[in-house]
Design a protein around this motif. Structure first.
Motif, PDB file in Angstrom:
ATOM      1  N   ALA A 271      77.416  85.416 -10.777  1.00 44.47           N
ATOM      2  CA  ALA A 271      75.996  85.062 -10.833  1.00 44.47           C
ATOM      3  C   ALA A 271      75.850  83.629 -10.344  1.00 44.47           C
ATOM      4  N   LEU A 272      74.830  83.404  -9.546  1.00 41.64           N
ATOM      5  CA  LEU A 272      74.548  82.061  -9.034  1.00 41.64           C
ATOM      6  C   LEU A 272      73.189  81.617  -9.554  1.00 41.64           C
ATOM      7  N   LEU A 273      73.155  80.475 -10.256  1.00 42.85           N
ATOM      8  CA  LEU A 273      71.887  79.866 -10.617  1.00 42.85           C
ATOM      9  C   LEU A 273      71.688  78.678  -9.674  1.00 42.85           C
ATOM     10  N   SER A 274      70.732  78.819  -8.779  1.00 43.99           N
ATOM     11  CA  SER A 274      70.510  77.805  -7.751  1.00 43.99           C
ATOM     12  C   SER A 274      69.232  77.040  -8.017  1.00 43.99           C
ATOM     13  N   THR A 275      69.326  75.707  -8.018  1.00 38.41           N
ATOM     14  CA  THR A 275      68.128  74.865  -8.093  1.00 38.41           C
ATOM     15  C   THR A 275      67.833  74.239  -6.738  1.00 38.41           C
ATOM     16  N   MET A 276      68.525  74.685  -5.693  1.00 42.40           N
ATOM     17  CA  MET A 276      68.233  74.220  -4.341  1.00 42.40           C
ATOM     18  C   MET A 276      66.828  74.677  -3.949  1.00 42.40           C
ATOM     19  N   PRO A 277      66.147  73.940  -3.069  1.00 45.13           N
ATOM     20  CA  PRO A 277      64.815  74.375  -2.641  1.00 45.13           C
ATOM     21  C   PRO A 277      64.836  75.799  -2.115  1.00 45.13           C
ATOM     22  N   LEU A 278      63.934  76.611  -2.628  1.00 47.78           N
ATOM     23  CA  LEU A 278      63.906  78.031  -2.277  1.00 47.78           C
ATOM     24  C   LEU A 278      63.685  78.239  -0.787  1.00 47.78           C
ATOM     25  N   ASP A 279      62.875  77.389  -0.163  1.00 49.73           N
ATOM     26  CA  ASP A 279      62.635  77.564   1.266  1.00 49.73           C
ATOM     27  C   ASP A 279      63.924  77.412   2.071  1.00 49.73           C
ATOM     28  N   LEU A 280      64.785  76.468   1.666  1.00 49.19           N
ATOM     29  CA  LEU A 280      66.055  76.288   2.365  1.00 49.19           C
ATOM     30  C   LEU A 280      66.985  77.472   2.116  1.00 49.19           C
ATOM     31  N   THR A 281      67.037  77.947   0.883  1.00 47.31           N
ATOM     32  CA  THR A 281      67.864  79.107   0.563  1.00 47.31           C
ATOM     33  C   THR A 281      67.456  80.317   1.398  1.00 47.31           C
ATOM     34  N   LEU A 282      66.156  80.555   1.494  1.00 49.90           N
ATOM     35  CA  LEU A 282      65.664  81.705   2.262  1.00 49.90           C
ATOM     36  C   LEU A 282      65.972  81.556   3.750  1.00 49.90           C
ATOM     37  N   GLN A 283      65.885  80.343   4.260  1.00 54.78           N
ATOM     38  CA  GLN A 283      66.241  80.129   5.664  1.00 54.78           C
ATOM     39  C   GLN A 283      67.709  80.454   5.908  1.00 54.78           C
ATOM     40  N   TRP A 284      68.591  80.004   5.017  1.00 55.19           N
ATOM     41  CA  TRP A 284      70.022  80.302   5.137  1.00 55.19           C
ATOM     42  C   TRP A 284      70.262  81.808   5.190  1.00 55.19           C
ATOM     43  N   LEU A 285      69.502  82.536   4.376  1.00 50.98           N
ATOM     44  CA  LEU A 285      69.746  83.969   4.219  1.00 50.98           C
ATOM     45  C   LEU A 285      68.913  84.813   5.172  1.00 50.98           C
ATOM     46  N   GLY A 286      68.286  84.176   6.145  1.00 50.52           N
ATOM     47  CA  GLY A 286      67.603  84.906   7.202  1.00 50.52           C
ATOM     48  C   GLY A 286      66.173  85.313   6.921  1.00 50.52           C
ATOM     49  N   GLN A 287      65.621  84.895   5.763  1.00 48.42           N
ATOM     50  CA  GLN A 287      64.249  85.265   5.423  1.00 48.42           C
ATOM     51  C   GLN A 287      63.294  84.125   5.805  1.00 48.42           C
ATOM     52  N   ARG A 288      63.196  83.881   7.095  1.00 47.19           N
ATOM     53  CA  ARG A 288      62.413  82.742   7.576  1.00 47.19           C
ATOM     54  C   ARG A 288      60.908  82.946   7.382  1.00 47.19           C
ATOM     55  N   LYS A 289      60.449  84.169   7.411  1.00 42.47           N
ATOM     56  CA  LYS A 289      59.018  84.419   7.208  1.00 42.47           C
ATOM     57  C   LYS A 289      58.609  84.029   5.798  1.00 42.47           C
ATOM     58  N   TRP A 290      59.385  84.438   4.797  1.00 40.46           N
ATOM     59  CA  TRP A 290      59.074  84.050   3.429  1.00 40.46           C
ATOM     60  C   TRP A 290      59.172  82.543   3.262  1.00 40.46           C
ATOM     61  N   ALA A 291      60.198  81.948   3.855  1.00 39.38           N
ATOM     62  CA  ALA A 291      60.369  80.497   3.749  1.00 39.38           C
ATOM     63  C   ALA A 291      59.169  79.765   4.332  1.00 39.38           C
ATOM     64  N   ALA A 292      58.632  80.266   5.432  1.00 42.98           N
ATOM     65  CA  ALA A 292      57.507  79.608   6.086  1.00 42.98           C
ATOM     66  C   ALA A 292      56.233  79.678   5.253  1.00 42.98           C
ATOM     67  N   GLU A 293      56.175  80.593   4.287  1.00 46.98           N
ATOM     68  CA  GLU A 293      55.001  80.716   3.426  1.00 46.98           C
ATOM     69  C   GLU A 293      55.050  79.747   2.243  1.00 46.98           C
ATOM     70  N   LEU A 294      56.135  78.994   2.124  1.00 42.55           N
ATOM     71  CA  LEU A 294      56.275  78.000   1.065  1.00 42.55           C
ATOM     72  C   LEU A 294      56.078  76.608   1.659  1.00 42.55           C
ATOM     73  N   SER A 295      55.176  75.856   1.082  1.00 39.36           N
ATOM     74  CA  SER A 295      54.866  74.511   1.576  1.00 39.36           C
ATOM     75  C   SER A 295      55.275  73.471   0.541  1.00 39.36           C
ATOM     76  N   HIS A 296      55.658  72.307   1.026  1.00 38.61           N
ATOM     77  CA  HIS A 296      55.969  71.197   0.120  1.00 38.61           C
ATOM     78  C   HIS A 296      55.552  69.891   0.763  1.00 38.61           C
ATOM     79  N   SER A 297      55.390  68.880  -0.059  1.00 38.09           N
ATOM     80  CA  SER A 297      55.172  67.526   0.442  1.00 38.09           C
ATOM     81  C   SER A 297      56.377  66.677   0.072  1.00 38.09           C
ATOM     82  N   SER A 298      56.581  65.637   0.844  1.00 36.45           N
ATOM     83  CA  SER A 298      57.630  64.667   0.544  1.00 36.45           C
ATOM     84  C   SER A 298      57.032  63.526  -0.271  1.00 36.45           C
ATOM     85  N   SER A 299      57.871  62.835  -1.006  1.00 35.30           N
ATOM     86  CA  SER A 299      57.413  61.723  -1.847  1.00 35.30           C
ATOM     87  C   SER A 299      58.122  60.436  -1.471  1.00 35.30           C
TER      88      SER A 299
END
Length: 520
Positions: A271-299
Motif C-alpha cells: 500500500a502506498l500513502l502518497s502526499t505528493m501533489p495529485l496532479d503530478l501523480t496523475l501525470q506520471w501515471l498517464g492520466q493527463r486529462k484528469w491532471a489538467a482539471e486540477l488547478s493550483h496557485s503558487s505561494s
C-alpha cells in the motif's frame, strides 16, 4: 548506464510506504505505529519532517512559517497527539485571541469584512447595505444552487461587498477569478451576511469580529509550526524515517506497486500513502486529462525582520484586497511567540529603511525586534515579479522589494523603520484551487488510484482545500491508515461538512496513548 544508488538500510519491499513527512504522512505513520504495525516506512526529500508546515530560520535568527499556520482543531485525537509530542499547557503553547483586520479605504476594518461595513465611509456603507438588501430579495426567488463562487457571493452579499472586497481579495488569494471557482468548498471558510445584523452594526457603529473556527488559536512557544511536526516525528521509530534528496520519488509503477527514487533505487509496497501533489501523480501515471482539471496557485512567502517595538498591538493576521501591495495577507509573526525573533540584545546591522533607503554604513545594534510575514499568490493568470535585482545589500526577487513597498503603502511600516532581515521562499504548490472541474476529476482519480493500492491524501494529495488545515491533514493520514488496515471509512475525505460542523470525539479515533507508552 550508472548503477542504482544504494541507500543504506533501505528495504527493497515494505507493507506500507508513506511518501511525505508533513502532517498527513506523520498522521498515517502515527496511526500505523499506534496499531502496532511494524512493516512501514516514511520517506521525504526534505532534510526533516514538516512538509508545507515547516519553519525556516533566517541567518539573523527570525523564524518564518510557510504561510499563516495556526493551531485550531476539529478533532480530539489531533489535540492529544500534539500535546503528547510538544507538551501540554502554557509552558509549551501560547493561546491567542484572533485580532484580524482588512486594510481598505486607508483604514482598518474588522474581519470578517461583511460583518463590519460600519467602519467604511458612509458612501461605501450605502453601497454595501443596498447590495445586501438586493441580494436577500434576489436569493429568495433564485432557482437551484449558485453555478460558481461569484454567483454565491452575489446571492449572499450583493454587488457592493462583492466589488469592494470579495472579488479583488479572492483573486489575490487564489490567483484565479471567482467565476472559475466552485462554491461547495465554502462551509466554515467564508462568513455569510446576516442583513439585520449588518444594518444594526451600521446604526450602532459596532465592531463585530468574533466569527470563525479560529477565533481562538494556539501556537508553540518556540520553533514555529515546524517544531510541532518535528516533535511528532520524534515519537516515531527513527529507523522508519528517511530524509534527504536521495529519497525523492521520481516515478511510480502502479501495476508493479513500485516507487523509484532518485538515483534509481526501487521500493516495492503493498500500500502506498502518497502526499505528493495529485496532479503530478496523475501525470506520471498517464492520466493527463484528469491532471489538467486540477488547478493550483503558487505561494511566495516574504518575511521582513524589523528593529523596534511592534506598532500593531495585538493584531494577528491582516487582509489586503487592494492593489497597493502584492500580498493578500500579512501576519504579525512576532506576536505569535517571542522566540520568532532573535533576542533583544542581538546586535544586527540595518539592511535598509522602510522606504528602501540605503544604510550601507550601518553598524550592528541591539533590538528589540518584530516581524511581518507576507503571502503572495501566483498563477498563469496572476504574474509575480520573480526577476532578481539588487535590494537591501543583496540579490532578491522583485517581489521582496514590492512587499516592502506594499508594507509602507499600507502603513504596516514607516519610512524610517529599520529592516534587519529579509526572507523569501517560493512554493510551487501553495493552494489547491476549488476549481469548477475539481470534484469531477477527484471522483474519478482517487478511486482509480485506490484500486491500485495508492491512497493519495493530504492538502495536495487529495486536493480538497476545505479539509486542508493542519488538523484535517493529519486526520486524512490517520483515517487512510485505518482504511488500509481495516477498511474503515474516511470521514474527513468523504464528508468535509460533517467534520467541520463540530469537534469530533468519535471513538474510532481513540486517543494516541500508545505513542506515549512506547516512545517515552
Amino acid at each position: 548506464m550508472c548503477p542504482a544508488l544504494r541507500v543504506p538500510d533501505l528495504p527493497d519491499q515494505v507493507a506500507v510506504l508513506i511518501v511525505g513527512a508533513g502532517p498527513t504522512g506523520l498522521g498515517a505513520a502515527s496511526r500505523l505505529h499506534q496499531h502496532g504495525l511494524k512493516d512501514w516506512l516514511i520517506i521525504d526529500k526534505a532534510a526533516e519532517a514538516g512538509g508545507l508546515a515547516c519553519t525556516d530560520v533566517t541567518p539573523e535568527g527570525f523564524l518564518f512559517d510557510m504561510g499563516g499556520h495556526v493551531i485550531f482543531s476539529h478533532y480530539q485525537y489531533f489535540d492529544e497527539l500534539l500535546d503528547t509530542a510538544v507538551g501540554s499547557g502554557a509552558d509549551f503553547w501560547n493561546t491567542l485571541q484572533r485580532v484580524s483586520y482588512v486594510w481598505t479605504r486607508d483604514r482598518w476594518v474588522a474581519y470578517p469584512f461583511q460583518n463590519n461595513i460600519s467602519a467604511l465611509p458612509q458612501e461605501d456603507q450605502i453601497k454595501c447595505l443596498s447590495g445586501v438588501a438586493e441580494a436577500k430579495v434576489a436569493n429568495a426567488v433564485a432557482q437551484g444552487k449558485p453555478k460558481d463562487f461569484d454567483e454565491w457571493i452575489m446571492r449572499v452579499m450583493g454587488c457592493g461587498i462583492a466589488d469592494m472586497f470579495m472579488r479583488p481579495y479572492n483573486f489575490k488569494v487564489w490567483a484565479y477569478p471567482t467565476t472559475a471557482m466552485q462554491c461547495d468548498w465554502l462551509g466554515e471558510r467564508v462568513a455569510t451576511v446576516d442583513a439585520t445584523r449588518a444594518i444594526k452594526n451600521v446604526i450602532e457603529g459596532k465592531e463585530d469580529a468574533g466569527w470563525g473556527p479560529n477565533a481562538v488559536f494556539r501556537f508553540p512557544l518556540e520553533g514555529g509550526t515546524g517544531a510541532i511536526w518535528k516533535a511528532v516525528a520524534r515519537l516515531l521509530p527513527q529507523e522508519k524515517q528517511k530524509y534527504g534528496e536521495e529519497y525523492t520519488v521520481v516515478s511510480l509503477d502502479k501495476d508493479a506497486k513500485t516507487a523509484t527514487l532518485a538515483g534509481g533505487r526501487k521500493i516495492r509496497y503493498e500500500a502506498l500513502l502518497s502526499t505528493m501533489p495529485l496532479d503530478l501523480t496523475l501525470q506520471w501515471l498517464g492520466q493527463r486529462k484528469w491532471a489538467a482539471e486540477l488547478s493550483h496557485s503558487s505561494s511566495h512567502i516574504v518575511g521582513i525582520g524589523l528593529r523596534g517595538s511592534c506598532p500593531h498591538g495585538l493584531k494577528c493576521w491582516l487582509y489586503f484586497p487592494e492593489d497597493n501591495c502584492p500580498f493578500y495577507r500579512t501576519t504579525v509573526f512576532s506576536h505569535y511567540a517571542r522566540k520568532n525573533c532573535p533576542p533583544p540584545d542581538t546586535q544586527l546591522p540595518t539592511l535598509c529603511l522602510g522606504d528602501g533607503g540605503d544604510t550601507a554604513d550601518s553598524k550592528p545594534e541591539a533590538g528589540p525586534y518584530w516581524s511581518l510575514m507576507c503571502e503572495v499568490s501566483e498563477s498563469h493568470l496572476k504574474a509575480v515579479n520573480n526577476e532578481v535585482e539588487g535590494f537591501a545589500g543583496g540579490r532578491w526577487a522583485g517581489v521582496v522589494r514590492e512587499c516592502v513597498q506594499g508594507a509602507l503603502n499600507t502603513r504596516l511600516i514607516e519610512k524610517d523603520t529599520e529592516i534587519v532581515s529579509l526572507y523569501h521562499r517560493r512554493l510551487e504548490h501553495g493552494y489547491p484551487t476549488p476549481s469548477l472541474a475539481r470534484d469531477g476529476a477527484l471522483e474519478k482519480a482517487l478511486p482509480w488510484l485506490r484500486e491500485s493500492g495508492i491512497w493519495s491524501r493530504g492538502r495536495f494529495g487529495s486536493y480538497k482545500y476545505e479539509v486542508g488545515n493542519q488538523d484535517h491533514s493529519l486526520m486524512l493520514g490517520v483515517e487512510a491508515a485505518d482504511n488500509i488496515l481495516f477498511g474503515s471509512k474516511e470521514l474527513t475525505l468523504s464528508h468535509p461538512n460533517i467534520v467541520n460542523a463540530k469537534k469530533n470525539t468519535d471513538i474510532q479515533y481513540s486517543t494516541p496513548t500508545f505513542l506515549s507508552r512506547h516512545t517515552k
